[in-house]
Design a protein around this motif. Structure first.
Motif, PDB file in Angstrom:
ATOM      1  N   LEU A  26      58.540  48.069  38.209  1.00 18.46           N
ATOM      2  CA  LEU A  26      59.920  48.068  37.729  1.00 18.46           C
ATOM      3  C   LEU A  26      60.787  47.071  38.506  1.00 18.46           C
ATOM      4  O   LEU A  26      61.615  46.372  37.912  1.00 18.46           O
ATOM      5  CB  LEU A  26      60.513  49.472  37.820  1.00 18.46           C
ATOM      6  CG  LEU A  26      59.876  50.484  36.875  1.00 18.46           C
ATOM      7  CD1 LEU A  26      60.378  51.888  37.189  1.00 18.46           C
ATOM      8  CD2 LEU A  26      60.138  50.121  35.431  1.00 18.46           C
ATOM      9  N   LEU A  27      60.593  47.011  39.811  1.00 20.70           N
ATOM     10  CA  LEU A  27      61.341  46.057  40.632  1.00 20.70           C
ATOM     11  C   LEU A  27      61.030  44.625  40.205  1.00 20.70           C
ATOM     12  O   LEU A  27      61.930  43.820  39.970  1.00 20.70           O
ATOM     13  CB  LEU A  27      61.009  46.245  42.114  1.00 20.70           C
ATOM     14  CG  LEU A  27      61.564  45.188  43.069  1.00 20.70           C
ATOM     15  CD1 LEU A  27      63.089  45.165  43.048  1.00 20.70           C
ATOM     16  CD2 LEU A  27      61.034  45.438  44.478  1.00 20.70           C
ATOM     17  N   GLU A  28      59.767  44.297  40.097  1.00 24.48           N
ATOM     18  CA  GLU A  28      59.357  42.937  39.740  1.00 24.48           C
ATOM     19  C   GLU A  28      59.766  42.599  38.307  1.00 24.48           C
ATOM     20  O   GLU A  28      60.218  41.492  38.031  1.00 24.48           O
ATOM     21  CB  GLU A  28      57.856  42.818  39.875  1.00 24.48           C
ATOM     22  CG  GLU A  28      57.190  41.797  40.702  1.00 24.48           C
ATOM     23  CD  GLU A  28      57.895  40.577  41.208  1.00 24.48           C
ATOM     24  OE1 GLU A  28      57.360  39.482  40.964  1.00 24.48           O
ATOM     25  OE2 GLU A  28      58.921  40.663  41.865  1.00 24.48           O
ATOM     26  N   PHE A  51      55.845  36.641  26.596  1.00 21.40           N
ATOM     27  CA  PHE A  51      56.277  38.026  26.438  1.00 21.40           C
ATOM     28  C   PHE A  51      55.172  38.859  25.815  1.00 21.40           C
ATOM     29  O   PHE A  51      54.558  38.405  24.844  1.00 21.40           O
ATOM     30  CB  PHE A  51      57.529  38.076  25.549  1.00 21.40           C
ATOM     31  CG  PHE A  51      58.094  39.451  25.411  1.00 21.40           C
ATOM     32  CD1 PHE A  51      58.911  39.961  26.392  1.00 21.40           C
ATOM     33  CD2 PHE A  51      57.774  40.238  24.331  1.00 21.40           C
ATOM     34  CE1 PHE A  51      59.423  41.247  26.281  1.00 21.40           C
ATOM     35  CE2 PHE A  51      58.269  41.516  24.205  1.00 21.40           C
ATOM     36  CZ  PHE A  51      59.106  42.018  25.195  1.00 21.40           C
ATOM     37  N   PRO A  52      54.925  40.018  26.342  1.00 23.13           N
ATOM     38  CA  PRO A  52      55.574  40.678  27.470  1.00 23.13           C
ATOM     39  C   PRO A  52      54.881  40.424  28.811  1.00 23.13           C
ATOM     40  O   PRO A  52      55.428  40.726  29.856  1.00 23.13           O
ATOM     41  CB  PRO A  52      55.496  42.153  27.104  1.00 23.13           C
ATOM     42  CG  PRO A  52      54.190  42.277  26.374  1.00 23.13           C
ATOM     43  CD  PRO A  52      54.051  40.958  25.609  1.00 23.13           C
ATOM     44  N   GLU A  53      53.684  39.872  28.775  1.00 22.49           N
ATOM     45  CA  GLU A  53      52.871  39.773  30.002  1.00 22.49           C
ATOM     46  C   GLU A  53      53.541  39.011  31.138  1.00 22.49           C
ATOM     47  O   GLU A  53      53.337  39.328  32.310  1.00 22.49           O
ATOM     48  CB  GLU A  53      51.485  39.178  29.700  1.00 22.49           C
ATOM     49  CG  GLU A  53      51.479  37.714  29.322  1.00 22.49           C
ATOM     50  CD  GLU A  53      51.875  37.401  27.891  1.00 22.49           C
ATOM     51  OE1 GLU A  53      52.041  36.201  27.612  1.00 22.49           O
ATOM     52  OE2 GLU A  53      52.027  38.322  27.062  1.00 22.49           O
ATOM     53  N   GLY A  54      54.356  38.031  30.816  1.00 22.07           N
ATOM     54  CA  GLY A  54      55.005  37.239  31.858  1.00 22.07           C
ATOM     55  C   GLY A  54      56.151  37.938  32.554  1.00 22.07           C
ATOM     56  O   GLY A  54      56.691  37.431  33.535  1.00 22.07           O
ATOM     57  N   TYR A  55      56.528  39.102  32.048  1.00 20.43           N
ATOM     58  CA  TYR A  55      57.650  39.847  32.620  1.00 20.43           C
ATOM     59  C   TYR A  55      57.211  41.027  33.481  1.00 20.43           C
ATOM     60  O   TYR A  55      58.054  41.781  33.951  1.00 20.43           O
ATOM     61  CB  TYR A  55      58.567  40.342  31.498  1.00 20.43           C
ATOM     62  CG  TYR A  55      59.354  39.231  30.866  1.00 20.43           C
ATOM     63  CD1 TYR A  55      60.623  38.916  31.302  1.00 20.43           C
ATOM     64  CD2 TYR A  55      58.804  38.477  29.831  1.00 20.43           C
ATOM     65  CE1 TYR A  55      61.341  37.880  30.726  1.00 20.43           C
ATOM     66  CE2 TYR A  55      59.510  37.439  29.246  1.00 20.43           C
ATOM     67  CZ  TYR A  55      60.780  37.151  29.703  1.00 20.43           C
ATOM     68  OH  TYR A  55      61.484  36.112  29.132  1.00 20.43           O
ATOM     69  N   TRP A  56      55.917  41.182  33.655  1.00 21.22           N
ATOM     70  CA  TRP A  56      55.399  42.305  34.451  1.00 21.22           C
ATOM     71  C   TRP A  56      54.427  41.791  35.502  1.00 21.22           C
ATOM     72  O   TRP A  56      53.660  40.865  35.242  1.00 21.22           O
ATOM     73  CB  TRP A  56      54.669  43.303  33.537  1.00 21.22           C
ATOM     74  CG  TRP A  56      55.606  44.010  32.628  1.00 21.22           C
ATOM     75  CD1 TRP A  56      55.894  43.679  31.330  1.00 21.22           C
ATOM     76  CD2 TRP A  56      56.405  45.150  32.936  1.00 21.22           C
ATOM     77  NE1 TRP A  56      56.822  44.547  30.819  1.00 21.22           N
ATOM     78  CE2 TRP A  56      57.159  45.464  31.793  1.00 21.22           C
ATOM     79  CE3 TRP A  56      56.562  45.934  34.075  1.00 21.22           C
ATOM     80  CZ2 TRP A  56      58.045  46.537  31.747  1.00 21.22           C
ATOM     81  CZ3 TRP A  56      57.449  47.001  34.024  1.00 21.22           C
ATOM     82  CH2 TRP A  56      58.177  47.294  32.877  1.00 21.22           C
ATOM     83  N   PRO A  57      54.435  42.408  36.683  1.00 21.66           N
ATOM     84  CA  PRO A  57      53.463  41.997  37.708  1.00 21.66           C
ATOM     85  C   PRO A  57      52.054  42.379  37.274  1.00 21.66           C
ATOM     86  O   PRO A  57      51.862  43.275  36.446  1.00 21.66           O
ATOM     87  CB  PRO A  57      53.901  42.780  38.946  1.00 21.66           C
ATOM     88  CG  PRO A  57      54.606  43.974  38.415  1.00 21.66           C
ATOM     89  CD  PRO A  57      55.264  43.525  37.131  1.00 21.66           C
ATOM     90  N   LYS A  58      51.090  41.714  37.829  1.00 28.26           N
ATOM     91  CA  LYS A  58      49.690  41.941  37.435  1.00 28.26           C
ATOM     92  C   LYS A  58      49.066  43.156  38.128  1.00 28.26           C
ATOM     93  O   LYS A  58      48.029  43.635  37.701  1.00 28.26           O
ATOM     94  CB  LYS A  58      48.880  40.687  37.722  1.00 28.26           C
ATOM     95  CG  LYS A  58      49.398  39.487  36.936  1.00 28.26           C
ATOM     96  CD  LYS A  58      48.444  38.332  36.950  1.00 28.26           C
ATOM     97  CE  LYS A  58      48.931  37.097  36.267  1.00 28.26           C
ATOM     98  NZ  LYS A  58      49.862  37.198  35.205  1.00 28.26           N
ATOM     99  N   THR A  59      49.687  43.630  39.201  1.00 24.85           N
ATOM    100  CA  THR A  59      49.136  44.763  39.947  1.00 24.85           C
ATOM    101  C   THR A  59      50.140  45.919  39.975  1.00 24.85           C
ATOM    102  O   THR A  59      51.348  45.685  39.896  1.00 24.85           O
ATOM    103  CB  THR A  59      48.811  44.352  41.399  1.00 24.85           C
ATOM    104  OG1 THR A  59      50.009  43.901  42.032  1.00 24.85           O
ATOM    105  CG2 THR A  59      47.763  43.247  41.433  1.00 24.85           C
TER     106      THR A  59
END
Length: 81
Positions: A26-28, A51-59
């Protein structure tokens, strides 16, 4: 970002029961989205992340404590520019 100052390090990558994202995610996500909005409005040549993958961290958790600290400080600085 007072809420983040006391966020327990051992919970940053933990899923709370019934919730789909961790504190780190959520922070990232928030930091990336804020950065994208700001850059989009400042730079006509800005290319947003996929979108959406670029807006969420991978871990689910931050790779290091330094990454958590970096994300906290960047989130609070983004709107001061």
């Amino acid at each position: 970002m007072d809420a983040l100052e006391q966020f327990p390090p051992n919970k940053r990558g933990t899923f709370a029961p019934g919730l789909p994202h961790t504190g780190w995610q959520l922070l990232e996500h928030s930091r990336i989205a804020q950065w994208d909005i700001l850059e989009f409005s400042r730079n006509a040549k800005h290319v947003s992340p996929g979108f959406p993958e670029g807006y969420w961290p991978k871990t689910p958790g931050p790779p290091t404590e330094a990454e958590w600290d970096r994300a906290c400080s960047r989130s609070s600085v983004i709107w001061r520019r």
